[in-house]
Design a protein around this motif. Structure first.
Motif, PDB file in Angstrom:
ATOM      1  N   PHE A  61     -13.254   9.912  10.928  1.00 51.08           N
ATOM      2  CA  PHE A  61     -13.331  11.487  10.962  1.00 51.08           C
ATOM      3  C   PHE A  61     -13.339  12.015   9.831  1.00 51.08           C
ATOM      4  O   PHE A  61     -12.987  13.164   9.572  1.00 51.08           O
ATOM      5  N   GLY A  62     -13.284  11.183   8.492  1.00 52.69           N
ATOM      6  CA  GLY A  62     -13.437  11.960   7.326  1.00 52.69           C
ATOM      7  C   GLY A  62     -12.337  12.284   6.570  1.00 52.69           C
ATOM      8  O   GLY A  62     -12.073  12.779   5.640  1.00 52.69           O
ATOM      9  N   ALA A  63     -11.165  11.655   7.248  1.00 52.06           N
ATOM     10  CA  ALA A  63      -9.896  11.848   6.475  1.00 52.06           C
ATOM     11  C   ALA A  63      -9.478  11.127   5.356  1.00 52.06           C
ATOM     12  O   ALA A  63     -10.065   9.935   5.095  1.00 52.06           O
ATOM     13  N   HIS A  64      -8.446  11.568   4.469  1.00 53.59           N
ATOM     14  CA  HIS A  64      -7.916  10.648   3.615  1.00 53.59           C
ATOM     15  C   HIS A  64      -6.834   9.724   4.261  1.00 53.59           C
ATOM     16  O   HIS A  64      -6.071  10.614   4.681  1.00 53.59           O
ATOM     17  N   VAL A  65      -6.870   8.529   4.305  1.00 53.89           N
ATOM     18  CA  VAL A  65      -6.074   7.881   4.906  1.00 53.89           C
ATOM     19  C   VAL A  65      -5.117   6.771   4.066  1.00 53.89           C
ATOM     20  O   VAL A  65      -5.460   5.778   3.296  1.00 53.89           O
ATOM     21  N   THR A  66      -3.906   7.266   4.320  1.00 53.34           N
ATOM     22  CA  THR A  66      -2.804   6.284   3.575  1.00 53.34           C
ATOM     23  C   THR A  66      -2.306   5.242   4.868  1.00 53.34           C
ATOM     24  O   THR A  66      -1.947   5.676   6.024  1.00 53.34           O
ATOM     25  N   ALA A  67      -2.191   4.039   4.528  1.00 53.31           N
ATOM     26  CA  ALA A  67      -1.725   3.049   5.608  1.00 53.31           C
ATOM     27  C   ALA A  67      -0.359   2.306   4.855  1.00 53.31           C
ATOM     28  O   ALA A  67      -0.205   1.859   3.965  1.00 53.31           O
ATOM     29  N   PHE A  68       0.547   2.053   6.042  1.00 51.60           N
ATOM     30  CA  PHE A  68       1.800   1.364   5.640  1.00 51.60           C
ATOM     31  C   PHE A  68       2.176   0.286   6.456  1.00 51.60           C
ATOM     32  O   PHE A  68       1.915   0.492   7.906  1.00 51.60           O
ATOM     33  N   ASP A  69       2.516  -0.829   6.098  1.00 52.93           N
ATOM     34  CA  ASP A  69       3.078  -2.084   6.793  1.00 52.93           C
ATOM     35  C   ASP A  69       3.849  -2.693   6.140  1.00 52.93           C
ATOM     36  O   ASP A  69       3.675  -2.941   4.846  1.00 52.93           O
TER      37      ASP A  69
ATOM     38  N   ARG B 167      -1.548  -5.300   5.319  1.00 53.71           N
ATOM     39  CA  ARG B 167      -1.888  -4.357   4.254  1.00 53.71           C
ATOM     40  C   ARG B 167      -3.200  -4.656   3.984  1.00 53.71           C
ATOM     41  O   ARG B 167      -4.194  -3.989   3.518  1.00 53.71           O
ATOM     42  N   GLU B 168      -3.442  -6.093   3.654  1.00 56.52           N
ATOM     43  CA  GLU B 168      -4.976  -6.689   3.534  1.00 56.52           C
ATOM     44  C   GLU B 168      -5.991  -6.148   4.084  1.00 56.52           C
ATOM     45  O   GLU B 168      -7.063  -5.702   3.907  1.00 56.52           O
ATOM     46  N   LEU B 169      -5.657  -6.016   5.739  1.00 56.41           N
ATOM     47  CA  LEU B 169      -6.706  -5.826   6.494  1.00 56.41           C
ATOM     48  C   LEU B 169      -6.980  -4.329   6.483  1.00 56.41           C
ATOM     49  O   LEU B 169      -8.266  -3.904   6.522  1.00 56.41           O
ATOM     50  N   ALA B 170      -6.061  -3.609   5.952  1.00 59.96           N
ATOM     51  CA  ALA B 170      -6.031  -2.002   5.879  1.00 59.96           C
ATOM     52  C   ALA B 170      -7.065  -1.867   4.748  1.00 59.96           C
ATOM     53  O   ALA B 170      -7.884  -0.822   4.572  1.00 59.96           O
ATOM     54  N   ARG B 171      -6.928  -2.669   3.610  1.00 65.41           N
ATOM     55  CA  ARG B 171      -7.666  -2.532   2.401  1.00 65.41           C
ATOM     56  C   ARG B 171      -9.008  -2.709   2.993  1.00 65.41           C
ATOM     57  O   ARG B 171     -10.042  -1.931   2.420  1.00 65.41           O
ATOM     58  N   LYS B 172      -9.240  -3.821   3.766  1.00 66.06           N
ATOM     59  CA  LYS B 172     -10.422  -4.313   4.092  1.00 66.06           C
ATOM     60  C   LYS B 172     -11.247  -2.953   4.576  1.00 66.06           C
ATOM     61  O   LYS B 172     -12.651  -3.132   4.633  1.00 66.06           O
ATOM     62  N   PHE B 173     -10.579  -2.431   5.380  1.00 70.17           N
ATOM     63  CA  PHE B 173     -11.260  -1.171   6.463  1.00 70.17           C
ATOM     64  C   PHE B 173     -11.074   0.071   5.572  1.00 70.17           C
ATOM     65  O   PHE B 173     -10.848   1.167   6.137  1.00 70.17           O
ATOM     66  N   SER B 174     -10.890  -0.080   4.065  1.00 65.86           N
ATOM     67  CA  SER B 174     -11.181   1.147   3.366  1.00 65.86           C
ATOM     68  C   SER B 174     -10.241   2.117   3.534  1.00 65.86           C
ATOM     69  O   SER B 174     -10.543   3.240   3.282  1.00 65.86           O
ATOM     70  N   ALA B 175      -8.802   1.864   3.607  1.00 66.21           N
ATOM     71  CA  ALA B 175      -7.841   2.733   3.701  1.00 66.21           C
ATOM     72  C   ALA B 175      -7.793   3.123   2.254  1.00 66.21           C
ATOM     73  O   ALA B 175      -7.933   2.420   1.172  1.00 66.21           O
ATOM     74  N   ASP B 176      -7.370   4.555   1.833  1.00 65.39           N
ATOM     75  CA  ASP B 176      -7.647   5.026   0.553  1.00 65.39           C
ATOM     76  C   ASP B 176      -6.486   4.505  -0.367  1.00 65.39           C
ATOM     77  O   ASP B 176      -6.582   4.322  -1.531  1.00 65.39           O
ATOM     78  N   VAL B 177      -5.206   4.540   0.492  1.00 62.49           N
ATOM     79  CA  VAL B 177      -4.021   4.077  -0.273  1.00 62.49           C
ATOM     80  C   VAL B 177      -3.239   3.010   0.732  1.00 62.49           C
ATOM     81  O   VAL B 177      -3.186   3.306   1.932  1.00 62.49           O
ATOM     82  N   VAL B 178      -2.810   2.213   0.203  1.00 63.68           N
ATOM     83  CA  VAL B 178      -1.992   1.090   1.091  1.00 63.68           C
ATOM     84  C   VAL B 178      -0.684   0.953   0.304  1.00 63.68           C
ATOM     85  O   VAL B 178      -0.415   0.833  -0.776  1.00 63.68           O
ATOM     86  N   LEU B 179       0.505   1.454   1.338  1.00 61.65           N
ATOM     87  CA  LEU B 179       1.971   1.297   0.779  1.00 61.65           C
ATOM     88  C   LEU B 179       2.505   0.113   1.430  1.00 61.65           C
ATOM     89  O   LEU B 179       2.370  -0.355   2.689  1.00 61.65           O
ATOM     90  N   ASP B 180       3.658  -0.423   0.810  1.00 59.04           N
ATOM     91  CA  ASP B 180       4.373  -1.439   1.239  1.00 59.04           C
ATOM     92  C   ASP B 180       5.830  -0.811   1.199  1.00 59.04           C
ATOM     93  O   ASP B 180       6.059   0.442   0.783  1.00 59.04           O
ATOM     94  N   SER B 181       6.823  -1.606   1.442  1.00 60.62           N
ATOM     95  CA  SER B 181       8.318  -1.215   1.728  1.00 60.62           C
ATOM     96  C   SER B 181       8.991  -0.399   0.526  1.00 60.62           C
ATOM     97  O   SER B 181       9.837   0.447   0.654  1.00 60.62           O
TER      98      SER B 181
END
Ligand code: FEH
Ligand code: ZN
Length: 346
Positions: free
Chosen positions: A201-209, A215-229
């Motif tokens: 949908f064109g959004a800027h995506v931050t992913a957290f787990d 988180r590795e999978l989110a990076r693979k699917f081009s999350a712009d930012v990946v956060l941890d605890s």
């Protein structure tokens, strides 16, 4: 086409018992407008797990059938046509997915096109009242058949009907643009699709787990930012949309903290039956909290288009029909990275 037996194997739910029991049951007789599907793939959803551990009561969703059969992500092939079904319109050499909500088509929500929210007191959701996909053969009304485009496997088709449809519907509700900032909390079988959909949908995506593998999978699917605890604590608090795919108190508190003023929290996960929040900050920020349930039948067609075009690549872990209970145990103990699908071959 192989001949259809009179009996089949089906997993039966007994209230208060965590293990499903594999039993011999009659192959369903077809009513007018129904077809018989040879089930090829059925996904395991967290809500099934909640039903098995008693945190969601099936009787709160429907009048309890005598032998409940779960499984609401279903893909299969037609092996018999019931009365009033034209076989030319519903060919056998075709994979179908099932639209689980099984709407009446007549109530006001159905007429508005929100058939996921059907108001009919007698409708029975596939796998949540109506017999579901944890059996070999299942009866489906033709209005709940969605043709699966060529090249999509039964296991991907099964998860597309819920684990892709649910986040797609949730994200459509918030009208994302290229300027939208989205935070996805929980990157399992649904969340990882939410990341891909928000990107599409064109959004800027931050992913957290909490889990590094997710988180590795989110990076693979081009999350712009990946956060941890740790890093989630320093996140920017300026998300237009936060999607809570977990739905427990701690995930919801992150959502409340991270959503910007006038932003939206979309709740998908049903991890906890009750969530608490402070009323004053919610009102001062005019936060929108949106409930969301599955998706519409039209959206089920749309998600297949996105999967066919490669814009979403649903992640699945495939198991055998015979091993269903073991996979529920793995799901319960957090040993599944994506979505489990049990497949059936002849
Ligand atoms: C099932 C039962 C109740 C709420 C939500 C669900 C979803 O898993 C449907 O996909
Ligand atoms: Zn589900």
């Amino acid at each position: 086409m192989s001949s259809i037996p009179k009996t089949q194997k089906a997993y039966i739910l007994t209230q208060g018992v965590e293990k499903l029991s594999l039993e011999d049951r009659p192959v369903p007789e077809l009513k007018p407008g129904e077809v018989l599907l040879r089930v090829r793939a059925s996904g395991l959803c967290h809500s099934d797990l909640h039903i098995l551990d008693g945190s969601i009561s099936l009787s709160s969703l429907c009048s309890l059938p005598a032998s409940p059969i779960l499984g609401h992500e279903i893909a299969g092939e037609i092996v018999a046509h019931g009365p009033n079904v034209d076989p030319d319109l519903f060919p056998t050499n075709q994979l179908y997915s099932v639209f689980g909500p099984n709407p009446c088509g007549l109530c006001s929500e159905c007429r508005y096109g929100r058939d996921n929210l059907c108001l009919s007191p007698t409708r029975l959701i596939h796998g949540l009242g109506h017999p579901g996909g944890f059996e070999q053969y299942t009866a489906v009304n033709i209005r709940n058949l969605v043709k699966v485009p060529e090249g999509i496997s039964p296991e991907v088709a099964a998860v597309t009907s819920d684990a892709v449809l649910t986040p797609y519907h949730a994200l459509k509700k918030v009208y994302l643009t290229g300027l939208s900032r989205v935070l996805i909390i929980g990157l399992g079988g649904i969340g990882i699709n939410a990341v891909q959909i928000a990107k599409a949908f064109g959004a800027h995506v931050t992913a957290f787990d909490l889990k590094e593998s997710s988180r590795e999978l989110a990076r693979k699917f081009s999350a712009d930012v990946v956060l941890d605890s740790l890093t989630v604590k320093e996140a920017s608090h300026d998300y237009d949309v936060v999607v809570d795919v977990v739905g427990i108190q701690s995930s919801f508190e992150i959502a409340l903290k991270q959503v910007k003023t006038y932003g939206s929290i979309v709740l998908i996960g049903l991890g906890s039956p009750v969530l608490n929040f402070f009323t004053t900050p919610l009102c001062l920020k005019e936060t929108h909290i949106l409930g969301t349930f599955w998706g519409t039948s039209q959206e089920q067609i749309e998600v297949f288009d996105l999967v066919k075009k490669g814009k979403i690549k649903p992640q699945v872990e495939v198991g055998k029909f015979e091993d269903l209970n073991e996979f529920f145990q793995k799901l319960k103990h957090g040993q599944i990275k994506s979505r489990v699908v049990i497949t059936q071959t002849d």
